[in-house]
Design a protein around this motif. Structure first.
Motif, PDB file in Angstrom:
ATOM      1  N   GLU A  60      19.956   2.249 -21.130  1.00  0.00           N
ATOM      2  CA  GLU A  60      20.165   1.878 -19.720  1.00  0.00           C
ATOM      3  C   GLU A  60      21.506   2.395 -19.222  1.00  0.00           C
ATOM      4  O   GLU A  60      21.611   2.891 -18.101  1.00  0.00           O
ATOM      5  CB  GLU A  60      20.109   0.350 -19.561  1.00  0.00           C
ATOM      6  CG  GLU A  60      18.715  -0.228 -19.679  1.00  0.00           C
ATOM      7  CD  GLU A  60      18.703  -1.743 -19.604  1.00  0.00           C
ATOM      8  OE1 GLU A  60      19.774  -2.343 -19.404  1.00  0.00           O
ATOM      9  OE2 GLU A  60      17.622  -2.319 -19.748  1.00  0.00           O
ATOM     10  N   LEU A  61      22.534   2.299 -20.079  1.00  0.00           N
ATOM     11  CA  LEU A  61      23.853   2.792 -19.702  1.00  0.00           C
ATOM     12  C   LEU A  61      23.801   4.298 -19.494  1.00  0.00           C
ATOM     13  O   LEU A  61      24.331   4.818 -18.507  1.00  0.00           O
ATOM     14  CB  LEU A  61      24.875   2.437 -20.785  1.00  0.00           C
ATOM     15  CG  LEU A  61      26.310   2.876 -20.517  1.00  0.00           C
ATOM     16  CD1 LEU A  61      26.840   2.228 -19.241  1.00  0.00           C
ATOM     17  CD2 LEU A  61      27.200   2.534 -21.699  1.00  0.00           C
ATOM     18  N   GLU A  62      23.129   5.002 -20.390  1.00  0.00           N
ATOM     19  CA  GLU A  62      22.996   6.459 -20.251  1.00  0.00           C
ATOM     20  C   GLU A  62      22.207   6.802 -18.992  1.00  0.00           C
ATOM     21  O   GLU A  62      22.577   7.725 -18.260  1.00  0.00           O
ATOM     22  CB  GLU A  62      22.303   7.044 -21.497  1.00  0.00           C
ATOM     23  CG  GLU A  62      22.288   8.545 -21.531  1.00  0.00           C
ATOM     24  CD  GLU A  62      23.685   9.167 -21.608  1.00  0.00           C
ATOM     25  OE1 GLU A  62      23.815  10.315 -21.162  1.00  0.00           O
ATOM     26  OE2 GLU A  62      24.619   8.529 -22.099  1.00  0.00           O
ATOM     27  N   ALA A  63      21.150   6.049 -18.718  1.00  0.00           N
ATOM     28  CA  ALA A  63      20.360   6.287 -17.507  1.00  0.00           C
ATOM     29  C   ALA A  63      21.211   6.047 -16.257  1.00  0.00           C
ATOM     30  O   ALA A  63      21.131   6.799 -15.289  1.00  0.00           O
ATOM     31  CB  ALA A  63      19.125   5.387 -17.488  1.00  0.00           C
ATOM     32  N   ALA A  64      22.050   5.026 -16.300  1.00  0.00           N
ATOM     33  CA  ALA A  64      22.925   4.741 -15.153  1.00  0.00           C
ATOM     34  C   ALA A  64      23.934   5.872 -14.970  1.00  0.00           C
ATOM     35  O   ALA A  64      24.206   6.298 -13.840  1.00  0.00           O
ATOM     36  CB  ALA A  64      23.653   3.412 -15.359  1.00  0.00           C
ATOM     37  N   LYS A  65      24.476   6.386 -16.077  1.00  0.00           N
ATOM     38  CA  LYS A  65      25.418   7.510 -15.990  1.00  0.00           C
ATOM     39  C   LYS A  65      24.724   8.739 -15.399  1.00  0.00           C
ATOM     40  O   LYS A  65      25.292   9.441 -14.571  1.00  0.00           O
ATOM     41  CB  LYS A  65      25.983   7.841 -17.373  1.00  0.00           C
ATOM     42  CG  LYS A  65      26.983   6.829 -17.884  1.00  0.00           C
ATOM     43  CD  LYS A  65      27.474   7.232 -19.270  1.00  0.00           C
ATOM     44  CE  LYS A  65      28.438   6.222 -19.843  1.00  0.00           C
ATOM     45  NZ  LYS A  65      28.882   6.592 -21.201  1.00  0.00           N
ATOM     46  N   ILE A  66      23.512   8.990 -15.847  1.00  0.00           N
ATOM     47  CA  ILE A  66      22.751  10.130 -15.332  1.00  0.00           C
ATOM     48  C   ILE A  66      22.465   9.948 -13.847  1.00  0.00           C
ATOM     49  O   ILE A  66      22.592  10.888 -13.061  1.00  0.00           O
ATOM     50  CB  ILE A  66      21.441  10.326 -16.143  1.00  0.00           C
ATOM     51  CG1 ILE A  66      21.789  10.811 -17.551  1.00  0.00           C
ATOM     52  CG2 ILE A  66      20.497  11.293 -15.445  1.00  0.00           C
ATOM     53  CD1 ILE A  66      20.618  10.818 -18.510  1.00  0.00           C
ATOM     54  N   ALA A  67      22.111   8.738 -13.452  1.00  0.00           N
ATOM     55  CA  ALA A  67      21.839   8.467 -12.034  1.00  0.00           C
ATOM     56  C   ALA A  67      23.108   8.670 -11.198  1.00  0.00           C
ATOM     57  O   ALA A  67      23.041   9.239 -10.109  1.00  0.00           O
ATOM     58  CB  ALA A  67      21.307   7.047 -11.858  1.00  0.00           C
ATOM     59  N   ALA A  74      23.599  11.427  -8.318  1.00  0.00           N
ATOM     60  CA  ALA A  74      24.021  11.044  -6.969  1.00  0.00           C
ATOM     61  C   ALA A  74      25.238  11.865  -6.539  1.00  0.00           C
ATOM     62  O   ALA A  74      25.310  12.321  -5.390  1.00  0.00           O
ATOM     63  CB  ALA A  74      24.348   9.545  -6.924  1.00  0.00           C
ATOM     64  N   ARG A  75      26.185  12.077  -7.462  1.00  0.00           N
ATOM     65  CA  ARG A  75      27.358  12.904  -7.136  1.00  0.00           C
ATOM     66  C   ARG A  75      26.934  14.344  -6.845  1.00  0.00           C
ATOM     67  O   ARG A  75      27.413  14.952  -5.886  1.00  0.00           O
ATOM     68  CB  ARG A  75      28.369  12.889  -8.290  1.00  0.00           C
ATOM     69  CG  ARG A  75      29.202  11.625  -8.361  1.00  0.00           C
ATOM     70  CD  ARG A  75      30.395  11.771  -9.291  1.00  0.00           C
ATOM     71  NE  ARG A  75      30.052  12.216 -10.626  1.00  0.00           N
ATOM     72  CZ  ARG A  75      29.746  11.426 -11.646  1.00  0.00           C
ATOM     73  NH1 ARG A  75      29.742  10.122 -11.470  1.00  0.00           N
ATOM     74  NH2 ARG A  75      29.440  11.916 -12.824  1.00  0.00           N
ATOM     75  N   GLN A  76      26.025  14.869  -7.657  1.00  0.00           N
ATOM     76  CA  GLN A  76      25.541  16.234  -7.449  1.00  0.00           C
ATOM     77  C   GLN A  76      24.836  16.341  -6.097  1.00  0.00           C
ATOM     78  O   GLN A  76      25.006  17.321  -5.373  1.00  0.00           O
ATOM     79  CB  GLN A  76      24.576  16.656  -8.567  1.00  0.00           C
ATOM     80  CG  GLN A  76      25.225  16.803  -9.919  1.00  0.00           C
ATOM     81  CD  GLN A  76      26.202  17.948  -9.957  1.00  0.00           C
ATOM     82  OE1 GLN A  76      27.392  17.743  -9.834  1.00  0.00           O
ATOM     83  NE2 GLN A  76      25.730  19.148 -10.123  1.00  0.00           N
ATOM     84  N   ASP A  77      24.047  15.332  -5.767  1.00  0.00           N
ATOM     85  CA  ASP A  77      23.318  15.319  -4.496  1.00  0.00           C
ATOM     86  C   ASP A  77      24.299  15.303  -3.328  1.00  0.00           C
ATOM     87  O   ASP A  77      24.124  16.038  -2.350  1.00  0.00           O
ATOM     88  CB  ASP A  77      22.393  14.097  -4.449  1.00  0.00           C
ATOM     89  CG  ASP A  77      21.459  14.128  -3.265  1.00  0.00           C
ATOM     90  OD1 ASP A  77      20.878  15.194  -2.994  1.00  0.00           O
ATOM     91  OD2 ASP A  77      21.303  13.091  -2.605  1.00  0.00           O
TER      92      ASP A  77
END
Length: 114
Positions: free
Chosen positions: A37-44, A48-51
Protein backbone atom coordinates in the motif's frame (compact mmCIF):
# COMPACT_ATOMS: atom_id res chain seq x y z
CA UNK A 1 7.33 -33.37 33.85
CA UNK A 2 8.13 -30.43 36.03
CA UNK A 3 5.36 -28.38 37.47
CA UNK A 4 4.05 -25.79 34.93
CA UNK A 5 5.41 -27.71 31.90
CA UNK A 6 3.09 -29.13 29.26
CA UNK A 7 3.93 -32.22 27.28
CA UNK A 8 4.99 -31.57 23.65
CA UNK A 9 2.34 -33.95 22.38
CA UNK A 10 -0.39 -32.20 24.33
CA UNK A 11 -3.15 -31.22 21.84
CA UNK A 12 -3.62 -27.81 23.45
CA UNK A 13 0.09 -27.06 23.12
CA UNK A 14 0.10 -28.18 19.47
CA UNK A 15 -2.92 -25.96 18.81
CA UNK A 16 -1.25 -23.00 20.56
CA UNK A 17 1.90 -23.49 18.45
CA UNK A 18 -0.16 -23.76 15.25
CA UNK A 19 -2.04 -20.61 16.21
CA UNK A 20 1.21 -18.78 16.95
CA UNK A 21 2.57 -19.85 13.56
CA UNK A 22 -0.61 -18.69 11.81
CA UNK A 23 -0.47 -15.39 13.70
CA UNK A 24 3.15 -14.87 12.59
CA UNK A 25 2.19 -15.69 8.98
CA UNK A 26 -0.74 -13.27 9.11
CA UNK A 27 1.46 -10.55 10.64
CA UNK A 28 3.99 -11.06 7.83
CA UNK A 29 1.19 -10.88 5.25
CA UNK A 30 -0.13 -7.70 6.89
CA UNK A 31 3.32 -6.09 6.82
CA UNK A 32 3.70 -7.08 3.18
CA UNK A 33 0.28 -5.65 2.33
CA UNK A 34 1.09 -2.44 4.20
CA UNK A 35 4.39 -2.16 2.32
CA UNK A 36 2.48 -2.73 -0.93
CA UNK A 37 0.00 0.00 0.00
CA UNK A 38 2.86 2.36 0.82
CA UNK A 39 4.52 1.59 -2.52
CA UNK A 40 1.20 2.09 -4.31
CA UNK A 41 0.76 5.44 -2.56
CA UNK A 42 4.28 6.48 -3.59
CA UNK A 43 3.54 5.48 -7.17
CA UNK A 44 0.26 7.40 -7.11
CA UNK A 45 2.06 10.50 -5.76
CA UNK A 46 4.71 10.18 -8.46
CA UNK A 47 2.06 9.80 -11.14
CA UNK A 48 0.22 12.85 -9.81
CA UNK A 49 3.45 14.90 -9.90
CA UNK A 50 4.17 13.70 -13.44
CA UNK A 51 0.61 14.57 -14.48
CA UNK A 52 0.93 18.08 -13.01
CA UNK A 53 4.29 18.60 -14.71
CA UNK A 54 2.77 17.48 -18.00
CA UNK A 55 -0.15 19.90 -17.52
CA UNK A 56 2.27 22.74 -16.81
CA UNK A 57 4.44 21.85 -19.80
CA UNK A 58 1.37 21.66 -22.03
CA UNK A 59 0.15 25.05 -20.80
CA UNK A 60 3.61 26.54 -21.38
CA UNK A 61 3.76 25.05 -24.87
CA UNK A 62 0.30 26.39 -25.69
CA UNK A 63 1.29 29.85 -24.40
CA UNK A 64 4.50 29.75 -26.45
CA UNK A 65 2.56 28.72 -29.56
CA UNK A 66 0.12 31.60 -29.00
CA UNK A 67 2.99 34.06 -28.57
CA UNK A 68 4.65 32.71 -31.70
CA UNK A 69 1.43 33.19 -33.69
CA UNK A 70 1.06 36.73 -32.34
CA UNK A 71 4.69 37.50 -33.16
CA UNK A 72 4.23 36.10 -36.65
CA UNK A 73 1.12 38.22 -37.16
CA UNK A 74 2.99 41.33 -35.97
CA UNK A 75 5.89 40.46 -38.26
CA UNK A 76 3.51 40.08 -41.21
CA UNK A 77 1.93 43.44 -40.37
CA UNK A 78 5.36 45.06 -40.16
CA UNK A 79 6.34 43.46 -43.48
CA UNK A 80 3.16 44.74 -45.14
CA UNK A 81 3.78 48.23 -43.71
CA UNK A 82 7.36 48.14 -44.96
CA UNK A 83 6.18 47.07 -48.41
CA UNK A 84 3.68 49.96 -48.44
CA UNK A 85 6.48 52.35 -47.47
CA UNK A 86 8.73 50.97 -50.23
CA UNK A 87 5.92 51.43 -52.78
CA UNK A 88 5.33 55.01 -51.57
CA UNK A 89 9.06 55.76 -51.64
CA UNK A 90 9.33 54.28 -55.14
CA UNK A 91 6.47 56.48 -56.32
CA UNK A 92 8.15 59.55 -54.79
CA UNK A 93 11.43 58.57 -56.46
CA UNK A 94 9.67 58.18 -59.81
CA UNK A 95 8.06 61.62 -59.39
CA UNK A 96 11.45 63.11 -58.52
CA UNK A 97 12.98 61.54 -61.66
CA UNK A 98 10.13 62.96 -63.72
CA UNK A 99 10.67 66.40 -62.19
CA UNK A 100 14.43 66.21 -62.78
CA UNK A 101 13.87 65.16 -66.41
CA UNK A 102 11.44 68.05 -66.91
CA UNK A 103 13.91 70.49 -65.37
CA UNK A 104 16.68 69.12 -67.58
CA UNK A 105 14.45 69.58 -70.62
CA UNK A 106 13.68 73.14 -69.54
CA UNK A 107 17.36 73.77 -68.96
CA UNK A 108 18.24 72.37 -72.38
CA UNK A 109 15.49 74.40 -74.02
CA UNK A 110 16.70 77.54 -72.26
CA UNK A 111 20.28 76.80 -73.26
CA UNK A 112 19.13 76.28 -76.85
CA UNK A 113 17.48 79.71 -76.89
CA UNK A 114 20.50 81.42 -75.51
Amino acid sequence: LAAGQVSADNPTRRLAEANASQIADLEAQLKSAQAGELEAAKIAQFAARQDEELRQQTAAAEAAAKQAKEAEAKEQQAEAKLQDEVVADTKQLAQAHTQVAALQQQKAAAAGRA
